[in-house]
Write an enzyme that holds these catalytic residues in place. Structure first.
Site, short mmCIF file in Angstrom:
data_model
loop_
_atom_site.label_atom_id
_atom_site.label_comp_id
_atom_site.label_asym_id
_atom_site.label_seq_id
_atom_site.Cartn_x
_atom_site.Cartn_y
_atom_site.Cartn_z
N THR A 83 0.85 -1.18 0.00
CA THR A 83 0.00 0.00 0.00
C THR A 83 0.89 1.23 0.00
OG1 THR A 83 -1.32 1.39 1.52
CG2 THR A 83 -0.22 -0.49 2.47
N CYS A 197 -1.33 5.10 -5.69
CA CYS A 197 -2.21 4.28 -4.88
C CYS A 197 -2.23 2.92 -5.55
CB CYS A 197 -3.62 4.86 -4.79
SG CYS A 197 -4.77 3.78 -3.92
#
Length: 231
Positions: A83, A197
């Site tokens: 992430t 992202c």
């Protein structure tokens, strides 16, 4: 190959992408039936998202530090945090274990520098675009300037990530809006685009951008394979 410990689930949509990319790269490098030795600690994203929204980064740090310790105890030799946003807590995770954390910003910056660029646009969650942890590492360690969308653009990118992409929903209207945002950033002087992202690569491809695209997920996965192979 050395064993990699993956901290995933944020969201699982992007974690499965990591799993596929790492194993595809391992097979391409080694041939035959080879795949990567991986240990995966996958969290429930709903409580993590609530911590993010509440600004309770201390609780999130404790959670991810516990994940890192379990992976270390299970035999992982390096950590891959699957992430972008939670790299805000990279220092806390590194402090919890004796393992290297392969940092997503470093992997992305290396590719940008190799392309000869020094000013790029960043799309990600509001936390990644607005808080300093990502931009400062990119600028101070790698000499790369970072542009982000205006306030309305940042809000829309953030909304699409949490309300669509993290749920596995790919909408053409959102792709069109992202294309508009990217064109504006290019007009403002961005030489390249970071998909900052891990879910954005599910929506946006190089064909959607007038400037070179740097998919942080793919670059991070390749960095992990390089490390696992000792390169």
């Amino acid at each position: 190959m050395r064993a990699l410990g993956l901290i995933g689930g944020m969201s699982w949509e992007s974690t499965q992408h990591y799993y596929r990319l790492i194993n595809e790269a391992a097979r391409a490098r080694l041939g035959g039936l080879h795949s990567a030795p991986l240990l995966l600690e996958s969290v429930d994203f709903a409580p993590v998202a609530a911590m993010q929204k509440a600004g309770d980064w201390d609780a999130a740090a404790r959670l991810l530090a516990d994940c890192a310790r379990r992976l270390e105890g299970a035999g992982a030799e390096a950590l891959v945090l699957c992430t972008n946003t939670m790299h805000r807590l990279a220092p806390e995770i590194e402090a919890a274990v004796g393992l290297p954390l392969l940092h997503i910003v470093d992997a992305t910056a290396a590719a940008i520098r190799a392309a000869g660029l020094d000013r790029v646009a960043l799309l990600g969650t509001a936390f990644t675009m607005e808080q300093p942890f990502y931009r400062e590492r990119m600028e101070s360690r790698h000499g790369i300037g970072v542009l982000t969308p205006d306030e309305a653009g940042r809000a829309e990118v953030h909304r699409v990530i949490y309300e669509e992409l993290c749920l596995g929903e790919i909408r053409e209207a959102s792709r069109r809006r992202f294309r508009e945002i990217i064109r504006q950033l290019a007009a403002e002087g961005a030489q390249g685009l970071i998909l900052g992202c891990t879910e954005i690569g599910l929506l946006i491809s190089p064909e959607d951008s007038p400037i070179p695209v740097f998919d942080s997920t793919a670059l991070h996965a390749l960095q992990a394979v390089d490390w696992a192979l000792g390169d």
